[in-house]
Design a protein around this motif. Structure first.
Motif, mmCIF file in Angstrom:
data_model
loop_
_atom_site.group_PDB
_atom_site.id
_atom_site.type_symbol
_atom_site.label_atom_id
_atom_site.label_comp_id
_atom_site.label_asym_id
_atom_site.label_seq_id
_atom_site.Cartn_x
_atom_site.Cartn_y
_atom_site.Cartn_z
ATOM 1 N N PRO A 131 -5.364 -4.849 16.752
ATOM 2 C CA PRO A 131 -4.994 -5.334 15.411
ATOM 3 C C PRO A 131 -4.456 -6.760 15.427
ATOM 4 N N THR A 134 -6.882 -9.708 14.729
ATOM 5 C CA THR A 134 -7.678 -9.694 13.508
ATOM 6 C C THR A 134 -7.798 -11.076 12.881
ATOM 7 N N GLY A 135 -6.760 -11.876 13.043
ATOM 8 C CA GLY A 135 -6.802 -13.206 12.426
ATOM 9 C C GLY A 135 -7.419 -14.262 13.317
ATOM 10 N N VAL A 172 -19.122 -6.587 4.046
ATOM 11 C CA VAL A 172 -18.179 -5.641 3.443
ATOM 12 C C VAL A 172 -17.304 -4.995 4.528
ATOM 13 N N PHE A 175 -14.766 -7.443 5.511
ATOM 14 C CA PHE A 175 -13.767 -7.567 4.451
ATOM 15 C C PHE A 175 -12.766 -6.412 4.521
ATOM 16 N N LEU A 176 -13.325 -5.206 4.684
ATOM 17 C CA LEU A 176 -12.453 -4.035 4.746
ATOM 18 C C LEU A 176 -11.619 -4.037 6.027
ATOM 19 N N ALA A 177 -12.151 -4.692 7.072
ATOM 20 C CA ALA A 177 -11.435 -4.716 8.338
ATOM 21 C C ALA A 177 -10.185 -5.581 8.267
ATOM 22 N N GLY A 178 -10.028 -6.272 7.171
ATOM 23 C CA GLY A 178 -8.780 -7.002 6.959
ATOM 24 C C GLY A 178 -8.797 -8.420 7.471
ATOM 25 N N LEU A 179 -9.962 -8.995 7.711
ATOM 26 C CA LEU A 179 -10.022 -10.385 8.128
ATOM 27 C C LEU A 179 -9.390 -11.271 7.064
ATOM 28 N N PRO A 180 -8.784 -12.394 7.472
ATOM 29 C CA PRO A 180 -8.045 -13.231 6.512
ATOM 30 C C PRO A 180 -8.892 -13.599 5.301
ATOM 31 N N MET A 181 -8.255 -13.502 4.148
ATOM 32 C CA MET A 181 -8.944 -13.740 2.883
ATOM 33 C C MET A 181 -9.530 -15.126 2.814
ATOM 34 N N PHE B 5 -0.716 -9.379 11.996
ATOM 35 C CA PHE B 5 -1.577 -8.228 11.827
ATOM 36 C C PHE B 5 -1.114 -7.070 12.674
ATOM 37 N N SER B 6 -0.990 -5.922 12.024
ATOM 38 C CA SER B 6 -0.643 -4.728 12.785
ATOM 39 C C SER B 6 -1.465 -3.586 12.223
ATOM 40 N N THR B 7 -1.432 -2.466 12.873
ATOM 41 C CA THR B 7 -2.169 -1.295 12.399
ATOM 42 C C THR B 7 -1.770 -0.967 10.968
ATOM 43 N N LEU B 10 -3.073 -3.574 8.436
ATOM 44 C CA LEU B 10 -4.513 -3.421 8.257
ATOM 45 C C LEU B 10 -4.808 -2.214 7.385
ATOM 46 N N SER B 13 -4.176 -3.337 3.924
ATOM 47 C CA SER B 13 -5.201 -4.217 3.367
ATOM 48 C C SER B 13 -6.493 -3.446 3.119
ATOM 49 N N PHE B 14 -6.761 -2.426 3.975
ATOM 50 C CA PHE B 14 -7.937 -1.588 3.723
ATOM 51 C C PHE B 14 -7.835 -0.895 2.377
ATOM 52 N N ARG B 17 -8.266 -3.597 -0.302
ATOM 53 C CA ARG B 17 -9.607 -4.182 -0.398
ATOM 54 C C ARG B 17 -10.656 -3.151 -0.807
ATOM 55 N N SER B 18 -10.477 -1.908 -0.372
ATOM 56 C CA SER B 18 -11.444 -0.902 -0.834
ATOM 57 C C SER B 18 -11.298 -0.712 -2.337
ATOM 58 N N ILE B 21 -13.201 -3.567 -3.861
ATOM 59 C CA ILE B 21 -14.653 -3.315 -3.809
ATOM 60 C C ILE B 21 -15.054 -2.264 -4.824
#
Lengths: 372, 677
Positions: A131, A134-135, A172, A175-181, B5-7, B10, B13-14, B17-18, B21
């Motif tokens: 995690p 991720t950035g 997608v 995006f869902l994986a949380g990569l920086p906006m 970023f941590s579990t 994330l 944010s999931f 973001r879902s 979407i």
């Protein structure tokens, strides 16, 4: 959730998606029946048969354990890339573009398989990525390569629609994986700059023409704009309730191109009207909502990304196809899931559905095990 | 700010973001629903119409043309049901191959194929071109079967125009043809580019186009995108055009045209009671049947090269010096000016005016000549003498009163005025004073005088009856009444008697006597010189130097019913004209007897006019081969060209005259000196 009225194995099936999908497929078969001039042959019967087979396969698939799927993610991706290269090579030897492989009686279209495969590979990639990274570039570059390789291969076929679908599925998941906006914002801006460049330097002439006629279909009503114009006429002349089953003149008199595949929605709308269209939209809405719900309930990162990506892939088919037939997008050869006649898209979409069912089953088993 | 970023983050944010979407997907779903609602409900009307216009193909059915009837209701122009094939150039994939294929299937000649290809280059793509009409069913079926391979080829059942008497009515009625680009521009109606539709190109067909045309029918069919007809939706029958009924007597017209025979000339017959034009024959002519099918290059070349100008309507557009046929009119002007018909002069074969001598055609002289003898012996000196005394103006006035140099309110495309010369006219035209020799020329119908056969016939009817007869071509059921000519006393009877003597007395045309008991014809011969006597005698030699033969007549002489003018171009003198007039008049009173005479003659000539024209065409085509320039694209161009050429020809002899014409000998018949038979 479990109803005690039904035996266990039957109640264990995800009826929330099977029922709407079956309804949708039967409605689609009705439209195909009419498009064939009031006959089950050649469209409707094979469509129903295919649906039955792929539904069974999807249900079987949904019983696969997560470990196996995660282990297989990259090998599957690798095999599909090899198949893509194989198609490319055969095409080059045969002199001309080819999109499918003939394996005995089976006709396999690897670019179709790539749509779920890219989602699977990326889900596995981000699942295994620590995690904290991720950035960083390590979250972006390998994923970018994973997407770019099949995209490039599919573009070479050339098949713009499918390569966009692959990119969309991949994006997608990222995006869902949380990569920086800001990466997505930056990517969007870069895309805005790249689109005109790609248009002028990246597209074949026939693809360019599709885009220009999409922007102004009436400029060439008998040429390339013909498809869009005729499709809009079919939908528009259907009105609120449609012309009635079997009475669509646009499809029956061949004004509508591809009335049983890409433009099946227009064929339907002409005979069933706005009401039919809204029903189809509603069913797609139910299916997609179910997919996202499954994703959000997912206990772990891998299954969440997997279900979300698969839903997005289905969504991409539906959205692009409907926008195309309504004149909101250029004509790209993307069929409407479960309604358009054709094995490849049925297979892809059922793989997506099967995968989401699988995640759904993982969710349930996790929940029931945690309850125990 | 560096994001950690941590579990857990994330996971959050999931979730977020879902949701995004999901909202996006829902949004697009709503957008699609709205878009569909807009197309299907708000724009429903527009798209419904477009879908209908896709599905339904409206094709026009050319209306059946109204018939052109003769005075007894017999058709001069009618319609014949037939099979035809047209092509629409726009829809042909490969025009040259398509035409070759059609040529094979329909057994077309090399010239016809060449004509078609030339036409293809010249027309707008949407204008249909007729490939063939009057096909038999087998040929039609052969094309219909091959239709899927022949896009742009339109076989259909239709009607084509049919002129039963062919060349006899060619000039009078004209012909029809497909609309030209020009006509379509003027009247941009779908009908004009409907295969099988033809409109009038010349003559009455053109004049009465709107009456004859009718209303097109329509066939609504359901078609596929590729144009295949799925089924008939409904058909509206066409409305046939209205018929028009002419004053022409069909059999008489045909008889006169055939009787002209090998000569080039015209015959006009007027009903003296009503002014009905019963016959306006002009020969040689073209066959309007074949013109209506499209004018081939061989046919056009043959007709346009002919020095007898078969394309020109000589009744209206042939201008000729009238020769001695003007003498009754001149005599009438003398009578009205107060000259006693018994007053006489001596003819010694010439008359000295000043220091010049003007010759009579009879160099030996006629002796004592009064008005009657002046007419029946056609003595030039009598007219020279009194014209000098009474002046040109009374003659010119009388000519105009009799209809000479006038046009009439007739439904024809054009008619020529000709010339009635007088001092004022000469001064205006040439800037010269009127001379004694001008008067001399005018009294014998030479010099500047030019009239067309219609005017001569009207003149004959007016002088015969003393009524101001107005010719008419359309029968409308009413009997017109005419003003009198205001001739004084027994002047009409004096002229009638003198003209009767031309035939029945000691005159120049004894052979013109009618072979019918109890009916006496009155007439006047005329021989008009074309070139001066020192170029040619006018009796033989090259055709175009020969004298014109003219004859005007009416019968019965004392109670005129029919008046006729016959003009034979370069016939070598009046002897070529009056036998025709006699036979035509005979036919009017006794058709049997008239036909008997004609059949004997046609046996010598080699068939009827129609048969001879066909034979001549066949011979010409065989000789001409393929390498000839194509005919004008629009048949209307031909009519225009012919008109222009006729005007040029009429203007030709109009140079200023420098002396008197010396009349050649009249071809007085065998009974010279007027001894009765």
């Amino acid at each position: 959730m479990r109803s005690s009225l039904l035996p266990g194995p039957i109640a264990a099936q995800p009826w929330r998606v099977i029922i709407p999908l079956t309804l949708l497929t039967f409605f689609g078969a009705t439209v195909l029946y009419s498009a064939a001039g009031g006959s089950f042959e050649p469209f409707a019967s094979s469509q129903l048969l295919r649906y039955g087979i792929f539904l069974l396969l999807a249900l079987v698939m949904s019983y696969m354990p997560q470990e196996l799927v995660r282990w297989a993610a990259f090998p599957v991706y690798g095999v599909v890339v090899l198949l893509l290269i194989g198609v490319e090579t055969i095409g080059a030897i045969g002199g001309g573009s080819q999109r499918w492989l003939n394996i005995g009686p089976l006709v396999l279209q690897p670019s179709e398989l790539m749509k779920p495969a890219i989602v699977l590979a990326l889900a596995q990639f981000y699942h295994s990525l620590p995690p904290g990274l991720t950035g960083s570039w390590r979250a972006l570059i390998p994923a970018g390569v994973l997407i770019a390789v099949p995209m490039g291969l599919v573009l070479m076929q050339p098949d713009l629609g499918t390569s966009l679908a692959i990119a969309f599925g991949g994006a997608v998941v990222m995006f869902l994986a949380g990569l920086p906006m800001k990466w997505f914002v930056g990517g969007g801006i870069a895309g805005l700059i790249a689109v005109p460049l790609a248009f002028f330097f990246g597209l074949e002439e026939y693809q360019q023409r599709r885009v220009t006629t999409f922007l102004d279909p009436e400029s060439d009503p008998l040429g390339a704009g013909y498809h869009i114009t005729q499709s809009k006429i079919a939908i528009g002349s259907g009105g609120l309730f449609g012309k009635g089953f079997g009475n669509g003149s646009q499809s029956h008199l061949n004004y509508l191109p591809e009335p049983h595949t890409d433009f099946v929605f227009a064929t339907m709308a002409e005979e069933w009207g706005l009401l039919g269209g809204l029903a189809v939209l509603l069913i797609f809405g139910l299916v997609l909502r179910w997919g996202l719900t499954v994703a959000r309930r997912a206990p772990d990162r891998f299954s969440g990304l997997l279900a979300g990506g698969m839903t997005a892939t289905i969504f991409f088919y539906v959205a692009i196809n409907l926008m195309m037939v309504m004149g909101l997008a250029p004509v790209v050869g993307i069929p409407l899931p479960w309604m358009s006649h054709g094995g490849s898209s049925m297979m892809t979409n059922m793989i997506c559905i099967g995968t989401i069912m699988m995640v759904d089953r993982w969710n349930k088993s996790r929940r029931s095990s945690s309850l125990q | 700010m560096k994001k950690k970023f941590s579990t857990g983050s994330l996971r959050n944010s999931f979730e977020r973001r879902s949701f995004i979407i999901g909202s996006l997907q829902g949004g697009i779903g709503l957008l699609l629903a709205a878009r569909m609602g807009y197309i299907a409900v708000a724009e429903n009307k527009k798209y419904k119409m477009e879908s209908e216009s896709n599905r339904v193909n409206l094709s026009l059915i050319p209306p059946r043309r109204g018939w052109i009837l003769d005075r007894n209701g017999a058709p001069l122009a009618s319609n014949k049901a037939d099979f035809r094939v047209d092509i629409i150039p726009d829809r042909l994939n490969d025009p040259a191959t398509a035409i070759d294929t059609l040529g094979e299937l329909l057994d077309l000649s090399a010239v016809q194929v060449k004509d078609l290809k030339a036409k293809l280059e010249n027309v707008h793509g949407f204008q249909p071109i007729e490939v063939a009409s009057g096909l038999d069913y087998d040929a039609f079926a052969a094309i219909s079967v091959r239709l899927p391979d022949l896009p742009g080829v339109v076989p259909q059942r239709g009607f084509s125009r049919y002129y039963r008497t062919g060349p006899s009515v060619g000039h009078l009625i004209g012909f029809v043809g497909p609309a030209s680009a020009e006509e379509y521009e003027k009247e941009p109606s779908q009908l004009l580019v409907t295969p099988g539709f033809k409109l009038g190109k010349d003559g009455l067909e053109k004049e009465f186009e709107q009456t004859l045309r009718g209303k097109p029918g329509a066939r609504r069919v359901e078609v596929t995108a590729s144009g295949r007809v799925v089924r008939d939706l409904n058909t509206r029958e066409d409305t046939q055009g209205q018929s028009i009924r002419l004053t022409i007597d069909g059999p008489l017209q045909d008889y006169a045209a055939r009787r002209i025979g090998l000569e080039s000339g015209s015959v006009v017959v007027i009903d003296c009671l009503t002014g009905d034009l019963m016959c306006m024959a002009s020969m040689p002519s073209f066959d309007p049947n074949s013109f209506s099918d499209g004018i081939g290059r061989v046919e056009y070349k043959m007709l346009s090269e002919d020095e007898r100008v078969p394309l020109r309507n000589k009744v209206l557009k042939g201008l000729y010096p009238p020769g001695s046929t003007v003498k009754p009119m001149v005599a009438m002007s003398f009578l009205e000016a107060g000259l006693d018909p018994n007053e006489s002069t001596i003819c010694n074969g010439g008359l000295r005016v000043g220091n010049r001598v003007f010759h009579c055609w009879n160099r030996r002289g006629h002796g004592r000549v009064d008005m009657s003898k002046g007419i029946y012996q056609s003595c030039d000196v009598y007219f020279y003498y009194f014209a000098q005394k009474l002046g040109m103006n009374i003659i010119a006035d009388m000519a105009r009163r009799c209809g000479l140099g006038q046009t009439f309110p007739l439904p024809v495309t054009s008619q020529f005025y000709g010339t009635v010369p007088d001092p004022e006219w000469k001064l205006k035209k040439y800037g010269r004073e009127w001379q004694a020799y001008d008067t001399v020329n005018a009294t014998i119908g030479q010099g500047y005088m030019l009239f067309n056969p219609l005017q001569l016939a009207v003149y004959a009817s007016r002088i015969a009856t003393g009524n101001k007869i107005m010719p008419r071509l359309l029968l409308n059921g009413s009997k017109p009444s005419f003003d009198g000519m205001n001739f004084h006393g027994d002047h009409v009877q004096v002229i009638q008697q003198a003209m009767s003597d031309v035939i029945n007395g000691p005159g120049t045309a004894g052979r013109a006597r009618l072979p019918i008991d109890g009916i006496k014809m009155a007439g006047k011969t005329g021989t008009a010189q074309v070139v001066s006597l020192n170029v040619s005698s006018g009796k033989g030699g090259p055709w175009k130097y020969r004298d014109h033969g003219l004859f005007i007549c009416f019968a019965p002489f004392d109670n005129p019913r029919y008046a006729t003018a016959v003009v034979i171009e370069h016939g070598g003198g009046s002897g070529s004209a009056y036998p025709i007039a006699r036979d035509v008049m005979t036919f009017l009173f006794d058709p049997e007897k008239g036909l008997e005479a004609l059949h004997a003659l046609e046996k010598q000539w080699g068939g009827t006019a129609q048969e001879r024209l066909a034979a001549r065409y066949a011979a010409y085509a065989a000789e001409a081969g393929v390498d000839i320039p194509p005919a004008p694209n629009d048949p209307a161009d031909i009519a225009r060209k012919v008109d222009a050429e006729a005007r040029a020809a009429a203007a030709q002899p109009q140079e200023v005259a420098t002396g008197a014409v010396t009349p050649g000998p009249e071809p007085v018949d065998d009974r010279q000196g007027g001894s009765p038979e």
